[in-house]
Design an enzyme around this catalytic site. Structure first.
Site, PDB file in Angstrom:
ATOM      1  N   HIS A 133       0.839  -1.204   0.000  1.00  0.00           N
ATOM      2  CA  HIS A 133       0.000   0.000   0.000  1.00  0.00           C
ATOM      3  C   HIS A 133       0.874   1.254   0.000  1.00  0.00           C
ATOM      4  CE1 HIS A 133      -3.160  -2.588   2.210  1.00  0.00           C
ATOM      5  NE2 HIS A 133      -3.630  -2.376   0.991  1.00  0.00           N
TER       6      HIS A 133
ATOM      7  N   LYS B 200     -16.465  -6.888   5.345  1.00  0.00           N
ATOM      8  CA  LYS B 200     -15.203  -7.635   5.349  1.00  0.00           C
ATOM      9  C   LYS B 200     -14.814  -8.116   6.748  1.00  0.00           C
ATOM     10  CE  LYS B 200     -12.679  -5.827   1.369  1.00  0.00           C
ATOM     11  NZ  LYS B 200     -11.405  -5.197   0.972  1.00  0.00           N
TER      12      LYS B 200
ATOM     13  N   ARG C 262      -2.039  -6.272  -8.187  1.00  0.00           N
ATOM     14  CA  ARG C 262      -0.918  -7.173  -7.908  1.00  0.00           C
ATOM     15  C   ARG C 262      -0.852  -8.321  -8.898  1.00  0.00           C
ATOM     16  NH1 ARG C 262      -3.281  -7.732  -2.102  1.00  0.00           N
ATOM     17  NH2 ARG C 262      -4.832  -8.402  -3.563  1.00  0.00           N
TER      18      ARG C 262
ATOM     19  N   SER D  88      -3.202  -7.438   2.770  1.00  0.00           N
ATOM     20  CA  SER D  88      -3.524  -7.354   4.197  1.00  0.00           C
ATOM     21  C   SER D  88      -3.951  -8.704   4.744  1.00  0.00           C
ATOM     22  CB  SER D  88      -4.627  -6.317   4.432  1.00  0.00           C
ATOM     23  OG  SER D  88      -4.164  -5.025   4.128  1.00  0.00           O
TER      24      SER D  88
END
Length: 159
Positions: A18, A42, A91, A129
């Site tokens: 990030h 989430k 990514r 994460s």
């Protein structure tokens, strides 16, 4: 004219990937608004206020960064911040499909909305994460995956 962009995410926690995207966005835009999403769906590891605090700590050495929590539609948040530019990190190919759908959905809500995709530096391309949380929860070393300022927040979670 100053150009702002938004870099939205859950940042649960913020990672070196990030941070890499934020730094690269600063090379393109005058200001980066890091928008920390509430994202209750989430089931975040950290509460929203703690995630905002972590992002502020991780970016405190950078200029022209603002960290703001939000819980509305990204398009509406962008309008409230007087910008139509949003940065998203990619990514892998799997990210692209999801991000493309999001970009189209956002554009359908506001025709001025522009999504700019940045790839992280290759050494950060595998970091997410959720991977950080998984390694952390199993007692692994994550010090190379997150900014050093984040480690105390994670250590506090062990207690």
């Amino acid at each position: 004219m100053r150009t702002n962009c938004i870099y939205p995410g859950t940042f649960d926690p913020i990672t070196n990937g990030h941070l890499d995207v934020i730094k690269r966005a600063l090379r393109i835009f005058d200001n980066v608004i890091v928008a920390v999403a509430k994202s209750d769906n989430k089931k975040p590891f950290f509460e929203l206020d703690k995630r905002v605090e972590m992002v502020k700590e991780a970016t405190k050495s950078l200029e022209n960064i603002e960290v703001i929590a939000f819980e509305n539609l990204l398009v509406d948040f962008a309008k409230s911040q007087d910008t139509c530019f949003v940065i998203r990190g990619l990514r892998a190919v799997s990210d692209f499909e999801y991000e493309l759908q999001l970009g189209y959905a956002n554009r359908s809500l506001w025709d001025k909305f522009e999504t700019i995709y940045l790839m992280p530096t290759i050494k950060y391309s595998f970091i997410s994460s959720s991977i950080v949380r998984s390694i952390f929860e199993h007692g692994g070393d994550i010090s190379h995956l997150v900014p050093k300022e984040i480690l105390p927040f994670l250590e506090d979670k062990k207690c």
